[in-house]
Scaffold this active site. Structure first.
Site, PDB file in Angstrom:
ATOM      1  N   SER A  82       0.804  -0.996   0.152  1.00 17.40           N
ATOM      2  CA  SER A  82       0.323  -0.033  -0.157  1.00 17.40           C
ATOM      3  C   SER A  82       0.713   1.255   0.432  1.00 17.40           C
ATOM      4  O   SER A  82       1.625   1.538   0.981  1.00 17.40           O
ATOM      5  CB  SER A  82      -1.086   0.061   1.703  1.00 17.40           C
ATOM      6  OG  SER A  82      -1.676   1.127   1.050  1.00 17.40           O
ATOM      7  N   HIS A  98      -1.604  -1.285  -3.774  1.00 12.26           N
ATOM      8  CA  HIS A  98      -2.583  -1.500  -3.340  1.00 12.26           C
ATOM      9  C   HIS A  98      -2.811   0.512  -2.801  1.00 12.26           C
ATOM     10  O   HIS A  98      -1.841   0.959  -2.538  1.00 12.26           O
ATOM     11  CB  HIS A  98      -2.446  -1.896  -2.132  1.00 12.26           C
ATOM     12  CG  HIS A  98      -3.978  -1.609  -1.130  1.00 12.26           C
ATOM     13  ND1 HIS A  98      -5.892  -2.477  -1.349  1.00 12.26           N
ATOM     14  CD2 HIS A  98      -4.011  -0.562   0.179  1.00 12.26           C
ATOM     15  CE1 HIS A  98      -6.226  -1.740  -0.475  1.00 12.26           C
ATOM     16  NE2 HIS A  98      -5.920  -1.125  -0.043  1.00 12.26           N
ATOM     17  N   ASP A 131      -5.295   3.515  -1.837  1.00 10.13           N
ATOM     18  CA  ASP A 131      -5.916   3.746  -0.807  1.00 10.13           C
ATOM     19  C   ASP A 131      -6.322   5.384  -1.593  1.00 10.13           C
ATOM     20  O   ASP A 131      -6.128   6.546  -1.235  1.00 10.13           O
ATOM     21  CB  ASP A 131      -5.480   4.101   0.355  1.00 10.13           C
ATOM     22  CG  ASP A 131      -5.278   2.636   1.161  1.00 10.13           C
ATOM     23  OD1 ASP A 131      -6.259   2.325   1.083  1.00 10.13           O
ATOM     24  OD2 ASP A 131      -3.845   2.399   1.605  1.00 10.13           O
ATOM     25  N   MET A 174      -9.181   8.808  -0.077  1.00 14.53           N
ATOM     26  CA  MET A 174      -9.572   9.288   0.882  1.00 14.53           C
ATOM     27  C   MET A 174     -10.054  10.049   0.982  1.00 14.53           C
ATOM     28  O   MET A 174      -9.688  10.987  -0.147  1.00 14.53           O
ATOM     29  CB  MET A 174      -9.138   8.809   2.484  1.00 14.53           C
ATOM     30  CG  MET A 174      -7.940   7.804   2.746  1.00 14.53           C
ATOM     31  SD  MET A 174      -6.770   7.625   3.923  1.00 14.53           S
ATOM     32  CE  MET A 174      -6.253   5.766   3.643  1.00 14.53           C
ATOM     33  N   HIS A 203      -8.526   1.465  -3.455  1.00 16.77           N
ATOM     34  CA  HIS A 203      -9.517   1.326  -2.588  1.00 16.77           C
ATOM     35  C   HIS A 203     -10.302   2.818  -1.829  1.00 16.77           C
ATOM     36  O   HIS A 203      -9.324   3.687  -1.564  1.00 16.77           O
ATOM     37  CB  HIS A 203      -8.641   0.207  -1.253  1.00 16.77           C
ATOM     38  CG  HIS A 203      -9.378   0.404   0.340  1.00 16.77           C
ATOM     39  ND1 HIS A 203      -8.728   0.488   1.464  1.00 16.77           N
ATOM     40  CD2 HIS A 203     -10.774   0.372   0.460  1.00 16.77           C
ATOM     41  CE1 HIS A 203      -9.240   0.503   2.278  1.00 16.77           C
ATOM     42  NE2 HIS A 203     -10.255  -0.153   1.705  1.00 16.77           N
ATOM     43  N   MET A 230     -12.304   4.931   0.418  1.00 16.10           N
ATOM     44  CA  MET A 230     -12.641   4.855   1.257  1.00 16.10           C
ATOM     45  C   MET A 230     -13.026   6.762   1.048  1.00 16.10           C
ATOM     46  O   MET A 230     -12.935   7.731   1.440  1.00 16.10           O
ATOM     47  CB  MET A 230     -11.634   4.978   2.230  1.00 16.10           C
ATOM     48  CG  MET A 230     -10.985   3.938   2.660  1.00 16.10           C
ATOM     49  SD  MET A 230      -9.513   3.809   3.820  1.00 16.10           S
ATOM     50  CE  MET A 230      -8.478   3.385   1.817  1.00 16.10           C
ATOM     51  N   MET A 261     -10.932  -5.288   6.624  1.00 16.60           N
ATOM     52  CA  MET A 261     -10.063  -4.201   7.527  1.00 16.60           C
ATOM     53  C   MET A 261     -10.199  -4.456   8.323  1.00 16.60           C
ATOM     54  O   MET A 261     -11.478  -4.726   9.324  1.00 16.60           O
ATOM     55  CB  MET A 261     -10.929  -2.553   7.515  1.00 16.60           C
ATOM     56  CG  MET A 261     -11.469  -2.209   6.057  1.00 16.60           C
ATOM     57  SD  MET A 261     -10.719  -1.601   5.336  1.00 16.60           S
ATOM     58  CE  MET A 261      -8.987  -1.266   5.901  1.00 16.60           C
ATOM     59  N   ASP A 264      -7.185  -5.755   5.006  1.00 13.76           N
ATOM     60  CA  ASP A 264      -6.472  -4.919   4.834  1.00 13.76           C
ATOM     61  C   ASP A 264      -5.971  -3.936   6.319  1.00 13.76           C
ATOM     62  O   ASP A 264      -6.552  -3.651   6.862  1.00 13.76           O
ATOM     63  CB  ASP A 264      -7.036  -3.410   3.656  1.00 13.76           C
ATOM     64  CG  ASP A 264      -5.702  -2.383   3.743  1.00 13.76           C
ATOM     65  OD1 ASP A 264      -4.833  -2.132   4.184  1.00 13.76           O
ATOM     66  OD2 ASP A 264      -7.147  -1.688   2.710  1.00 13.76           O
TER      67      ASP A 264
END
Ligand code: DX5
Ligand code: ZN
Length: 217
Positions: free
Chosen positions: A6, A31, A33, A35, A64, A66, A135, A173
């Site tokens: 990540s 990965h 992330d 956000m 991913h 979020m 998660m 994760d």
């Protein structure tokens, strides 16, 4: 089991080098992330950043999301041509429709659930998913402690998928390190996401290669 490094835990001022370190360590999935400062109290990568980074990467991305209202920005992230995309179950009222939109673009569709969200919530639409992200920390930040109760969810999910003849890929994760990697693999996880366990090391490429060996990737 596959290890997906990540890049949230990398030097964010030098993402191209982070991708290179993932390649050097043999990663087959990176990965990323996303956000939005709303679903989680942190803010990261927009579609243009990911699109430019993808051009520098020989390895495909696992995005991913979020974010609140994932339906709004989904297409722009799909335009970056990732391998898989996950949205958060907690962030949408129409998960099956979102998954169908992702699959419709030839991308693996996943739903992620927070440590406190029950597995029963996503079982009704499991057949619409290619993967589930369990998660094992509260989403928002790298470097948090692993929540071991999530291992039970992996075992239960594997059993539920098998009972329905589904080949759902299980991704875990958060907080995964060499010390708990064997337990994660034994619980039936297919993809372990590792942030600080790779990028806090002196040589991220070597740390990643060692994790991949430990996981028999
Ligand atoms: C947390 C992110 C994770 C994080 C993992 O919100 O979804 O992907 O980067 O980092 P570590 O392995 O440090 O917990
Ligand atoms: Zn993540």
């Amino acid at each position: 089991m596959k290890i997906a490094p990540s890049i949230l835990a990398a030097d964010l001022a030098d993402l191209a080098s982070a991708v290179k370190q993932c390649e050097d360590g043999g990663a087959r999935l990176i990965h990323v992330d996303v956000m939005d400062g709303h679903f989680v109290p942190n803010l990261t990568f927009g579609p243009p950043v990911i699109a430019d980074l993808a051009k520098r990467s020989r390895v495909g991305f696992d995005i991913h999301l979020m974010v609140s209202n994932p339906e709004v920005l989904l297409d722009r992230y799909l335009d970056t041509e990732p391998i898989r995309v996950s949205f958060h179950h907690e962030a949408t009222r129409a998960p099956a429709r979102l998954a169908a939109r992702i699959r419709g673009r030839g991308v693996g569709a996943g739903a992620a659930i927070n440590p406190g969200t029950g597995l029963d919530q996503l079982l009704p639409y499991l057949e619409h998913l290619d993967h589930v992200v369990l998660m094992s920390v509260q989403p928002g930040f790298a470097g948090q402690a692993f929540q071991p109760h999530v291992l039970d969810k992996a075992r239960q999910l594997r059993a539920a998928a098998e009972a329905r003849g589904l080949f759902t890929s299980i991704e875990m994760d958060g907080g995964i390190k060499p010390g708990n990697l064997d337990e994660v693999a034994a619980a039936g996880v297919d993809v372990a996401v590792v942030g600080s366990g790779v990028f806090a090391a002196e040589s991220p490429a070597e740390a990643l290669a060692a994790l991949r060996r430990q996981a028999n990737e």
